[in-house]
Design a protein around this motif. Structure first.
Motif, PDB file in Angstrom:
ATOM      1  N   TRP A 570       0.821  -1.223   0.000  1.00 57.78           N
ATOM      2  CA  TRP A 570       0.000   0.000   0.000  1.00 57.78           C
ATOM      3  C   TRP A 570       0.849   1.266   0.000  1.00 57.78           C
ATOM      4  CZ3 TRP A 570      -3.623  -2.468   4.122  1.00 57.78           C
ATOM      5  CH2 TRP A 570      -4.668  -3.136   3.471  1.00 57.78           C
ATOM      6  N   VAL A 571       2.097   1.141   0.434  1.00 59.37           N
ATOM      7  CA  VAL A 571       2.959   2.329   0.479  1.00 59.37           C
ATOM      8  C   VAL A 571       3.063   2.967  -0.911  1.00 59.37           C
ATOM      9  CG1 VAL A 571       5.357   3.064   0.761  1.00 59.37           C
ATOM     10  CG2 VAL A 571       4.271   1.655   2.507  1.00 59.37           C
ATOM     11  N   ASN A 572       3.024   2.160  -1.938  1.00 54.39           N
ATOM     12  CA  ASN A 572       3.162   2.668  -3.310  1.00 54.39           C
ATOM     13  C   ASN A 572       1.862   2.548  -4.096  1.00 54.39           C
ATOM     14  OD1 ASN A 572       6.191   3.267  -3.523  1.00 54.39           O
ATOM     15  ND2 ASN A 572       6.187   1.181  -2.710  1.00 54.39           N
ATOM     16  N   ASP A 573       0.746   2.627  -3.397  1.00 54.68           N
ATOM     17  CA  ASP A 573      -0.560   2.593  -4.046  1.00 54.68           C
ATOM     18  C   ASP A 573      -0.776   3.873  -4.865  1.00 54.68           C
ATOM     19  OD1 ASP A 573      -3.298   0.925  -3.720  1.00 54.68           O
ATOM     20  OD2 ASP A 573      -3.761   3.055  -3.923  1.00 54.68           O
ATOM     21  N   PRO A 574      -1.510   3.783  -5.987  1.00 55.67           N
ATOM     22  CA  PRO A 574      -1.758   4.999  -6.780  1.00 55.67           C
ATOM     23  C   PRO A 574      -2.518   6.081  -6.036  1.00 55.67           C
ATOM     24  CG  PRO A 574      -2.251   3.016  -8.052  1.00 55.67           C
ATOM     25  CD  PRO A 574      -2.002   2.573  -6.657  1.00 55.67           C
ATOM     26  N   ASP A 575      -3.298   5.683  -5.029  1.00 50.61           N
ATOM     27  CA  ASP A 575      -4.079   6.671  -4.285  1.00 50.61           C
ATOM     28  C   ASP A 575      -3.225   7.243  -3.153  1.00 50.61           C
ATOM     29  OD1 ASP A 575      -6.048   8.225  -3.193  1.00 50.61           O
ATOM     30  OD2 ASP A 575      -7.059   6.576  -2.161  1.00 50.61           O
ATOM     31  N   PRO A 576      -3.008   8.556  -3.124  1.00 47.77           N
ATOM     32  CA  PRO A 576      -2.174   9.157  -2.066  1.00 47.77           C
ATOM     33  C   PRO A 576      -2.707   8.890  -0.662  1.00 47.77           C
ATOM     34  CG  PRO A 576      -2.538  10.719  -3.843  1.00 47.77           C
ATOM     35  CD  PRO A 576      -3.434   9.560  -4.121  1.00 47.77           C
ATOM     36  N   ALA A 577      -4.031   8.878  -0.503  1.00 52.38           N
ATOM     37  CA  ALA A 577      -4.593   8.641   0.831  1.00 52.38           C
ATOM     38  C   ALA A 577      -4.210   7.262   1.345  1.00 52.38           C
ATOM     39  CB  ALA A 577      -6.112   8.792   0.784  1.00 52.38           C
ATOM     40  N   ALA A 609       8.488   5.249  -2.276  1.00 55.66           N
ATOM     41  CA  ALA A 609       7.448   6.276  -2.137  1.00 55.66           C
ATOM     42  C   ALA A 609       8.013   7.681  -2.354  1.00 55.66           C
ATOM     43  CB  ALA A 609       6.793   6.177  -0.766  1.00 55.66           C
ATOM     44  N   PHE A 610       9.336   7.832  -2.270  1.00 57.10           N
ATOM     45  CA  PHE A 610       9.946   9.149  -2.546  1.00 57.10           C
ATOM     46  C   PHE A 610       9.662   9.590  -3.988  1.00 57.10           C
ATOM     47  CE2 PHE A 610      13.630   8.874   0.762  1.00 57.10           C
ATOM     48  CZ  PHE A 610      12.685   8.898   1.772  1.00 57.10           C
ATOM     49  N   LEU A 611       9.375   8.640  -4.844  1.00 60.21           N
ATOM     50  CA  LEU A 611       9.144   8.962  -6.257  1.00 60.21           C
ATOM     51  C   LEU A 611       7.710   9.387  -6.541  1.00 60.21           C
ATOM     52  CD1 LEU A 611      11.071   5.939  -7.805  1.00 60.21           C
ATOM     53  CD2 LEU A 611      11.942   8.236  -7.358  1.00 60.21           C
ATOM     54  N   SER A 612       6.877   9.393  -5.518  1.00 60.37           N
ATOM     55  CA  SER A 612       5.479   9.752  -5.709  1.00 60.37           C
ATOM     56  C   SER A 612       5.341  11.175  -6.239  1.00 60.37           C
ATOM     57  CB  SER A 612       4.709   9.610  -4.394  1.00 60.37           C
ATOM     58  OG  SER A 612       3.395  10.087  -4.523  1.00 60.37           O
ATOM     59  N   LYS A 613       4.315  11.386  -7.067  1.00 65.05           N
ATOM     60  CA  LYS A 613       4.049  12.712  -7.595  1.00 65.05           C
ATOM     61  C   LYS A 613       3.291  13.576  -6.587  1.00 65.05           C
ATOM     62  CE  LYS A 613       3.925  11.133 -12.394  1.00 65.05           C
ATOM     63  NZ  LYS A 613       3.113  11.028 -13.641  1.00 65.05           N
TER      64      LYS A 613
END
Length: 977
Positions: A570-577, A609-613
């Motif tokens: 879930w840490v890298n799930d598409p949904d930010p929440a 997760a650092f790569l998240s937008k």
């Protein structure tokens, strides 16, 4: 016309059965004398002759089949009225004057009926499809009781008998009217007139024979299979027909329904059911009652073959809304019950596809559909399938059938919630509720979220999802949970969007507090739901909140590995929440981080997760990682330190100042944590050095503070003297750059080219301070490391700086011009000879010079106390050296020409000596070569500007003195004897 009739008859094999033109003429002459006695009979005869000619002419034409049949049907209808509207045979006989007249009139009467029958036989012999005419005949017959119904039924049964013989052995049977015709005949089997009933049974028997043949062909059975024959082997019934009628059909409604349901193909059986359904609303109560009985008997055994269930259900709803007859209501609700047994999904989907809130008729249909225990699991499964939908969101494929919504918006999930409020309290649902509790619980939690988001709860429209959840709790023996949630005012606040996530938490927590017995099943379902992946991102949010709270109450940290895998994913799930909720839970496990089996994979997922937008996800990941690293054991920490540090570097140039400052600060904390393993992080430190320098000029104070904090740690670990210039009272950007570059030149020249390459990337930045800083940094790096560059690299640098010279900022243009001159100087010194280039690099490697300020950019107004503000004065016997470098330069006043001064750790395994002219020389420890001072180039110092030249080629030595050399921890020391 008569010749055309005979020709058509010959082509179809009925020459012997047809009346020739001569016979017709003779008969016409013979019966002409009775014309005055039976005018209507004579008119019917003449009309039938004329109509038959037209019908057969059309039959042999090339007219479009659909138009041909439509025209023929109109003519046949006219012929039907002529043939069967005449008086009966007894009245015809009475019209005769004598016995001969009576015989002639009777023959005319029978001939008239035979002409009509022969016309039908000719049509059916060519195309069985035209049996539809028989269906229309029954309709015409029922419309007006004045027609001779018995004679009409005799014609129908005979035509069916002929068709049954014709289809025997046929390759195909195209008779789509059999279902409707069977419905009409089944009702006539209960007619009050026995003669009509007998003919109806005969016709039904032959119809079933045709249907049997059609069914055999439709199911791909052997075409050579012997055709079924009745016990008496008679296929052409006599005038009465009773002796050839199968005993299992005669006057037995259940047998008729069973035979029809078993024999007719699904589309035909659907027509049969549909026709009977339409009969339920006729004014004649006897016909409606009879239709209801046959319909019930048919569906009890063969409802599974009925198609178009949704259309039937919709029709029943409309009829119930328009007719309040008790007989009609009971019969139609029974049809709903029977259809639900075999097609629960289709029935329930249609029942949920009406406007909400449901009216009384629809609720009655819900009860009828879901009242039987055998269908309860199927009903709940279908409702759960509907609850997966989102109100006012149209699904592309919601069922296997083509879905047609009566509303422009999809309100089926809301209707399903209302249906649960209606059905769950029923007795048959008690056991099923226990079985489907987890699925119903989570489905309703999601519907609560959807409904509150759409603000569906108004004063006029009850909040059905909430009410259904309360009914579920009470029907599952969790009344205390419902009461507790009511005490916490949870139910009243669920309609508020901002409260919903907290409401989910309250429901999960309250269930846990009361140790609800369904916990194992609920946990298993949540795990399955999490593994399979919800349909929508908001579903994941609800699932995580609920699952986390259940795990918190029933497990101690850390969670079992199978659940930790979920949180890691879930840490890298598409949904930010979803990402933030997972990271938040992982952060709470920091005290027990060392007890987790695959802690490395967990940490790596956080780095991903650092790569998240999404900026908030990155910040949460940074905070979570920092909390875990504070508690992580050093062995694991050190094994991942390089990768973690490398992950911080891209974030130092993040577009958000909060992320930048946090990444830079955490990078410094990591260096401090790994102070014993600095040698492992050297490459990463230099990879992040450019942004650390450039963002010193950031417009955000927190970013500047983070850069100073981290650079101080870097300087401390690398033994640089930069820390002094990072103090607020002495800070000057150019001085910091100058100091760092001098330290790089002394100890880490190999990184200069990489630093130049990275700095070039910042020239295109949209932020002014980055372009300004990168121009300055490039100038110093090129000045100090120009001997390391190739011609192609210089060309690239010149091209890049040339674009900056045209920058809109005047300060940047001025700085860029100076940097361009530096590049030109470096390019001028380059030679095309490979030998000369190698010699120059060797010379510059051993002959290093420390720079003075090149730009005087943003000079500090008051440099009091700053070492760079102290004017250095030297003579040929004394040198005053800046004490701000931790690379080992120390002041040694009064040193003689041939004495070796004391050196502290200089880094890079070098030794330092003092020349007679106050020059200082660095010697690489592994290449120790005794050399006299006169052999070394020395640059004299001036009174205004100190220019101490350093070499790492030779070590000063004297015959009268000895140097004791020792090397420890990668650094060199010279000890004066």
């Amino acid at each position: 016309m008569s010749l055309r009739i005979i020709k058509a008859s010959k082509n179809l094999g009925y020459v012997e059965d047809k009346v020739s033109s001569l016979h017709i003429l003779q008969s016409s002459v013979k019966w002409h004398h009775v014309e005055q006695s039976a005018i209507s009979l004579w008119d019917a005869y003449a009309g039938l002759i004329s109509n038959q000619a037209m019908i057969l002419a059309l039959n042999s034409s090339f007219v479009d089949p659909a138009l041909q049949f439509e025209t023929q049907l109109k003519i046949i209808k006219s012929s039907f009225k002529m043939a069967f509207a005449v008086t009966n045979l007894d009245e015809v006989r009475e019209a005769g004057m004598n016995e001969d007249d009576e015989n002639d009139l009777e023959n005319l009467y029978r001939t008239t009926l035979n002409i009509f029958e022969d016309t039908l036989l000719i049509l059916v012999s060519k195309d069985v499809y035209k049996l539809q005419i028989l269906k229309e005949m029954v309709v015409w017959m029922n419309e007006d009781n004045s027609y001779m119904q018995e004679e009409a039924m005799v014609v129908i049964s005979r035509v069916l008998s002929f068709a049954a013989r014709k289809v025997k052995g046929s390759a195909s049977v195209n008779a789509p009217c059999l279902g409707v015709l069977a419905a009409e005949l089944s009702l006539l089997c209960s007619h009050s007139d026995p003669s009509i009933t007998q003919q109806a049974f005969v016709g039904m028997y032959h119809l079933l024979c045709i249907a049997k043949c059609q069914s055999d062909l439709g199911t791909a059975k052997s075409k050579n299979k012997k055709y079924y024959k009745p016990e008496n082997h008679g296929m052409w019934p006599s005038s009465s027909g009773t002796e050839f009628l199968p005993r299992n059909l005669q006057k037995d409604k259940s047998k008729i329904a069973q035979s029809v349901g078993k024999t007719l193909l699904p589309p035909l059986l659907t027509d049969f059911v549909w026709s009977l359904l339409m009969k339920l609303s006729v004014p004649d109560q006897s016909i409606a009652s009879e239709a209801a009985t046959i319909l019930k008997l048919t569906l009890e055994c063969n409802a599974h073959k009925v198609t178009m269930v949704s259309k039937i259900v919709d029709t029943i709803y409309k009829q119930l809304c328009g007719d309040d007859s008790p007989i009609l209501r009971e019969a139609m609700l029974r049809v709903i019950t029977l259809l639900t047994r075999t097609s629960p999904k289709k029935v329930i989907f249609q029942l949920m596809d009406y406007p909400v809130p449901a009216d009384d008729i629809l609720i009655l249909m819900w009860y009828a559909a879901g009242s039987e225990s055998s269908v309860v699991p199927h009903v709940l499964k279908t409702i759960l399938l509907i609850l997966k939908g989102k109100p006012r969101e149209m699904e592309k494929i919601i069922t296997e059938r083509k879905h047609f919504s009566l509303d422009t918006t999809n309100m089926m999930p809301v209707a399903a919630s209302q249906a649960l409020c209606t059905l769950l309290p029923l007795g048959p649902y008690k056991k099923a509720v226990a079985q489907f509790f987890p699925q119903l619980l989570m489905a309703l939690m999601l519907q609560l979220f959807y409904s509150s988001n759409l603000r569906l709860m108004t004063e006029e429209r009850p909040f059905y999802a909430r009410d259904a959840l309360r009914v579920l709790l009470n029907c599952s023996g969790l009344q205390e949970v419902d009461t507790a949630l009511k005490r916490k005012n949870c139910w009243n606040q669920f309609s508020q969007v901002l409260f919903h996530h907290h409401g989910v938490y309250l429901v999960a927590k309250t269930l846990s507090e009361y140790n609800f017995p369904q916990f194992p099943e609920t946990l298993h379902y949540l795990y399955k739901l999490a593994v399979e992946g919800p349909r929508r991102s908001e579903d994941s949010v609800i699932t995580i909140i609920f699952l986390t709270e259940l795990l918190n109450n029933f497990f101690k940290d850390p969670f079992p590995e199978k659940f930790l895998v979920l949180f890691r994913n879930w840490v890298n799930d598409p949904d930010p929440a979803v990402c933030k909720l997972s990271l938040q839970k992982i952060a709470s496990m920091a005290p027990v981080i060392n007890e987790i089996e695959n802690v490395c994979s967990l940490l790596i997922s956080i780095l991903d997760a650092f790569l998240s937008k999404d900026m908030t996800v990155v910040i949460r990941a940074l905070i979570t990682l920092r909390k875990l690293l504070d508690k992580l054991d050093k062995v694991t920490y050190s094994s991942l330190s390089t990768r973690i540090a490398s992950s911080y570097c891209p974030l130092m140039d993040h577009g958000n100042e909060g992320v930048r400052s946090m990444a830079i600060h955490h990078f410094g904390q990591l260096l401090m944590d790994m102070s014993q393993y600095t040698w492992m992080l050297n490459n990463v430190v230099y990879a992040g050095l450019v942004p650390l320098i450039l963002f010193l000029e950031d417009t955000e104070e927190r970013v500047v503070k983070a850069c100073k904090y981290t650079l101080k740690i870097c300087a401390s670990e690398l033994k640089w003297s930069t820390s002094y210039f990072l103090k607020d009272e002495y800070y000057n950007f150019e001085l910091v750059v100058l100091n760092i570059c001098n330290n790089l030149l002394i100890s880490h020249q190999k990184y200069i080219r990489d630093l130049i390459s990275e700095t070039l990337g910042f020239l295109e930045s949209s932020r002014t301070y980055l372009r300004r800083g990168s121009v300055i940094l490039l100038g110093y790096l090129a000045k100090l490391g120009g001997h390391l560059l190739l011609r192609d690299e210089i060309d690239v640098m010149l091209e890049a700086i040339d674009r900056v010279i045209r920058d809109e900022d005047p300060v940047i243009r001025e700085l860029a011009e100076k940097t361009n001159k530096i590049f030109m100087e470096v390019a001028y010194k380059l030679t095309t000879s490979n030998i000369k280039q190698s010699f120059q690099r060797l010379f510059n490697f051993i002959y290093l010079k420390k720079l003075k300020l090149l730009y005087n950019y943003n000079p500090t107004k008051d440099l009091t106390g700053s070492p760079m503000g102290i004017k250095e004065i030297r003579n040929d016997k004394e040198a005053v050296i800046n004490d701000n470098y931790e690379d080992g330069l120390v002041k040694n006043e009064g040193a003689s020409d041939n004495h070796i001064i004391n050196i502290l750790s200089v880094g890079g395994s070098k030794s330092l000596t003092q020349s007679p002219a106050c020059g200082f020389y660095l010697i690489p420890a592994p290449h120790f070569t005794p050399t006299f001072p006169s052999q070394l180039p020395v640059l004299q110092t001036s009174s205004s500007n100190i220019r101490c030249e350093e070499s790492n080629l030779a070590e000063i030595s004297s015959p009268a003195s000895t140097a004791a050399y020792s090397q420890t921890s990668g650094s060199a020391s010279l000890i004066e004897p």
